[in-house]
Design a protein around this motif. Structure first.
Motif, mmCIF file in Angstrom:
data_model
loop_
_atom_site.group_PDB
_atom_site.id
_atom_site.type_symbol
_atom_site.label_atom_id
_atom_site.label_comp_id
_atom_site.label_asym_id
_atom_site.label_seq_id
_atom_site.Cartn_x
_atom_site.Cartn_y
_atom_site.Cartn_z
ATOM 1 N N VAL A 195 0.822 -1.205 0.000
ATOM 2 C CA VAL A 195 0.000 0.000 0.000
ATOM 3 C C VAL A 195 0.856 1.255 0.000
ATOM 4 C CG1 VAL A 195 -1.620 1.355 1.386
ATOM 5 C CG2 VAL A 195 -2.042 -1.065 1.017
ATOM 6 N N ASN A 196 1.950 1.220 0.715
ATOM 7 C CA ASN A 196 2.840 2.372 0.766
ATOM 8 C C ASN A 196 3.336 2.751 -0.630
ATOM 9 O OD1 ASN A 196 4.446 4.309 2.393
ATOM 10 N ND2 ASN A 196 6.163 3.205 1.485
ATOM 11 N N PRO B 75 0.931 -0.186 9.322
ATOM 12 C CA PRO B 75 1.421 0.593 8.176
ATOM 13 C C PRO B 75 0.482 1.706 7.764
ATOM 14 C CG PRO B 75 0.617 -1.576 7.473
ATOM 15 C CD PRO B 75 0.675 -1.589 8.970
ATOM 16 N N ARG B 76 -0.822 1.522 7.993
ATOM 17 C CA ARG B 76 -1.792 2.554 7.634
ATOM 18 C C ARG B 76 -1.595 3.790 8.494
ATOM 19 N NH1 ARG B 76 -6.932 -0.963 8.834
ATOM 20 N NH2 ARG B 76 -5.623 -1.238 10.681
ATOM 21 N N ALA B 77 -1.307 3.584 9.785
ATOM 22 C CA ALA B 77 -1.070 4.713 10.688
ATOM 23 C C ALA B 77 0.229 5.426 10.321
ATOM 24 C CB ALA B 77 -1.014 4.225 12.132
ATOM 25 N N SER C 215 1.077 -0.962 19.252
ATOM 26 C CA SER C 215 1.408 0.292 18.580
ATOM 27 C C SER C 215 0.099 0.972 18.226
ATOM 28 C CB SER C 215 2.218 0.024 17.310
ATOM 29 O OG SER C 215 1.472 -0.781 16.407
ATOM 30 N N VAL C 216 0.166 2.221 17.790
ATOM 31 C CA VAL C 216 -1.062 2.899 17.400
ATOM 32 C C VAL C 216 -1.586 2.290 16.105
ATOM 33 C CG1 VAL C 216 -0.420 5.044 18.536
ATOM 34 C CG2 VAL C 216 0.114 4.740 16.116
ATOM 35 N N ASN C 217 -2.912 2.292 15.950
ATOM 36 C CA ASN C 217 -3.519 1.782 14.727
ATOM 37 C C ASN C 217 -4.077 2.930 13.893
ATOM 38 O OD1 ASN C 217 -6.225 2.346 15.736
ATOM 39 N ND2 ASN C 217 -5.965 0.553 17.050
ATOM 40 N N VAL C 218 -4.666 2.615 12.751
ATOM 41 C CA VAL C 218 -5.108 3.646 11.821
ATOM 42 C C VAL C 218 -6.171 4.550 12.442
ATOM 43 C CG1 VAL C 218 -6.917 2.215 10.763
ATOM 44 C CG2 VAL C 218 -5.807 4.032 9.421
ATOM 45 N N ILE D 14 -6.539 9.575 0.582
ATOM 46 C CA ILE D 14 -5.592 8.629 1.180
ATOM 47 C C ILE D 14 -6.240 7.884 2.349
ATOM 48 C CG2 ILE D 14 -3.449 8.492 2.532
ATOM 49 C CD1 ILE D 14 -2.419 10.784 0.656
ATOM 50 N N CYS D 15 -7.003 8.601 3.169
ATOM 51 C CA CYS D 15 -7.705 7.953 4.288
ATOM 52 C C CYS D 15 -8.583 6.818 3.782
ATOM 53 C CB CYS D 15 -8.560 8.967 5.044
ATOM 54 S SG CYS D 15 -7.686 9.953 6.256
ATOM 55 N N MET D 16 -9.320 7.078 2.719
ATOM 56 C CA MET D 16 -10.230 6.062 2.204
ATOM 57 C C MET D 16 -9.472 4.882 1.604
ATOM 58 S SD MET D 16 -13.540 8.084 0.732
ATOM 59 C CE MET D 16 -12.666 8.873 -0.600
ATOM 60 N N ILE D 17 -8.372 5.146 0.939
ATOM 61 C CA ILE D 17 -7.568 4.057 0.381
ATOM 62 C C ILE D 17 -7.041 3.159 1.493
ATOM 63 C CG2 ILE D 17 -5.364 3.553 -0.784
ATOM 64 C CD1 ILE D 17 -5.983 6.124 -2.466
ATOM 65 N N LEU D 18 -6.618 3.752 2.601
ATOM 66 C CA LEU D 18 -6.076 2.973 3.718
ATOM 67 C C LEU D 18 -7.167 2.174 4.429
ATOM 68 C CD1 LEU D 18 -3.577 5.568 5.230
ATOM 69 C CD2 LEU D 18 -3.077 3.653 3.700
ATOM 70 N N HIS D 19 -8.431 2.567 4.246
ATOM 71 C CA HIS D 19 -9.552 1.865 4.879
ATOM 72 C C HIS D 19 -10.264 0.905 3.923
ATOM 73 C CE1 HIS D 19 -9.406 5.060 8.042
ATOM 74 N NE2 HIS D 19 -9.815 4.065 8.797
#
Length: 456
Positions: free
Chosen positions: A83-84, A341-343, A388-391, A238-243
């Motif tokens: 995704v990155n 990775p999304r975060a 770790s923190v998540n998206v 980008i937010c929507m792509i990561l979700h």
């Protein structure tokens, strides 16, 4: 039985019966260990029970070192592409990526320039709701919960589809593409109706754009003046792509497979997936993150003081702050341990938006909590894997900076995830598999029947 005043009243009789139901439902937790049942279909390390195969996406949180599986930084792949790399590719070209990644997830290939242009036209073509649908369906009986509104609207679209029950792949693809395009209007018009009739705000129902990206269209129909900056639209994109997608095992995607396997219609499948995503343990988590930070900003005097912030986080865990649930929202994930990775991707864009909005101080507070939370949690709880923190940790902050009402946080997630659900529905149908029916071990004992006159 006493007559009650409201349809929503919980009477003393209901409370009594609920206690009986609870007593009947509680199962000794030691039995799960005895029978080797994985609660939540996951083991203590977060590894899921293998329930199927998918060629859509991959979530990786471990790597093999000397023959052993060890935690590593998280990676998310869509159809084999990290995704990155996808985000970096279209961001470098100053393009929106939602439509391109939608094509990839549905058809297992990156589109050519010509294929992408035709696909974008198709999605725009499907932005049109049936005549009078907004007036007759969305404007009547608006719900305070937009996920409820979205599910109800999707179920109602069944009645407008002459081929609603046709589960042939061409027809299902047509239905999925229509729902991908229509979800923004269903969600945002639903919010506008509720905001108007419940809160007395002005009613804005903008026609969808006849050009432009999904992210631009969302901001166009949401905002009274339909205006937005290029950075706002790109970050929402980008937010929507990561979700959009996160493997077949997440709750709503698994729901999609389960319900699709019964060969029911597309509208019922997507409504079921929305019902799953609506839960605060799944799609509603970013709202909790935002609420937690609002409380933190009131309770913590110096946002840059590590000791004071740490004390607040400790109070969260000890159920002495915020909602007294004992959780630091947005921290931890069922699969990822070292990083989500999304975060990581989202954070780089969040900082830019916080500077544009004059909220860099708030961004630094988020950054500090991200740094401190894992050590605070490990000091208070028995840990089976890293955290770790998540998206969700950053997505709520993004939506807040974009001026999105909290009622639309989870629907935005659903708008994006509709793509992943569509890919999983198509995959389940393409493989023509069996109906999904896992086993539950019964622990009830046989009993002799007691006649009504002899019961006590």
């Amino acid at each position: 039985m006493e007559e009650h005043n409201s349809y929503s009243d919980v009477t003393p009789e209901i409370v009594r019966l609920a206690e009986l139901s609870k007593e009947a439902g509680v199962i000794d937790t030691e039995l799960y260990t005895k029978y080797d049942v994985k609660r939540g279909l996951r083991d203590l390390n977060g590894k899921g029970v293998l329930a199927g195969l998918t060629n859509i996406s991959d979530v990786r949180a471990t790597k093999m070192v000397d023959g052993k599986s060890v935690p590593c930084d998280g990676h998310l792949f869509y159809r084999g592409y990290e995704v990155n790399d996808l985000v970096e590719g279209f961001h470098k070209d100053h393009r929106f990526g939602f439509e391109e990644v939608t094509y990839l997830l549905l058809f297992n290939k990156l589109p050519t320039r010509e294929e992408l242009a035709e696909f974008e036209k198709l999605l725009i073509y499907y932005r049109s709701l049936p005549t009078s649908f907004v007036r007759d369906i969305i404007m009547k009986a608006p719900s305070k919960d937009m996920m409820n509104t979205l599910a109800r609207s999707i179920l109602t679209l069944y009645s407008y589809d002459d081929r609603a029950d046709d589960v042939s792949l061409p027809n299902v693809l047509r239905q999925c593409l229509q729902l991908i395009s229509l979800c923004p209007m269903l969600s945002i018009y639903g919010y506008q109706a509720y905001s108007h009739y419940h809160d007395g705000n002005s009613l804005f129902i903008h026609q969808p754009m006849t050009e432009g990206s999904m992210a631009e269209n969302i901001l166009h129909i949401l905002r009274p003046d339909s205006s937005y900056t290029p950075l706002e639209a790109r970050i929402l994109d980008i937010c929507m792509i990561l979700h959009m997608e996160h493997g077949g095992g997440n709750n709503s995607s698994f729901t999609t497979h389960v319900v699709t396997s019964s060969l029911t219609d597309t509208y019922s499948v997507m409504a079921a997936a929305i019902g799953s995503l609506k839960g605060p343990r799944h799609g509603g988590a970013n709202i909790k993150v935002m609420q937690m930070f609002e409380d933190m900003k009131k309770e913590v005097k110096d946002w840059a003081d590590e000791e004071e912030v740490s004390r607040y986080l400790e109070r969260l865990l000890s159920k002495d702050a915020f909602d007294h649930a004992g959780l630091i929202y947005g921290v931890g994930h069922a699969v990822y341990s070292k990083s989500d990775p999304r975060a990581v991707i989202l954070k780089t864009f969040v900082e830019k938006l916080s500077e544009e909005k004059g909220l860099h101080k708030e961004f630094e507070l988020y950054n500090l909590v991200e740094k401190l939370a894992p050590s605070v949690i490990s000091g208070e709880r028995q840990m089976y894997k890293g955290v770790s923190v998540n998206v969700d940790f950053y997505s709520g902050f993004v939506y807040n900076m974009l001026g999105l009402p909290t009622e639309l946080y989870t629907p935005i997630f659903a708008i994006a995830r509709m793509v992943g659900w569509s890919a999983h529905r198509m995959e389940e149908l393409a493989n023509n598999g069996k109906i999904i029916r896992p086993a539950y071990k019964t622990i009830c004992t046989d009993k002799d029947y007691i006649s009504l006159r002899d019961r006590k």
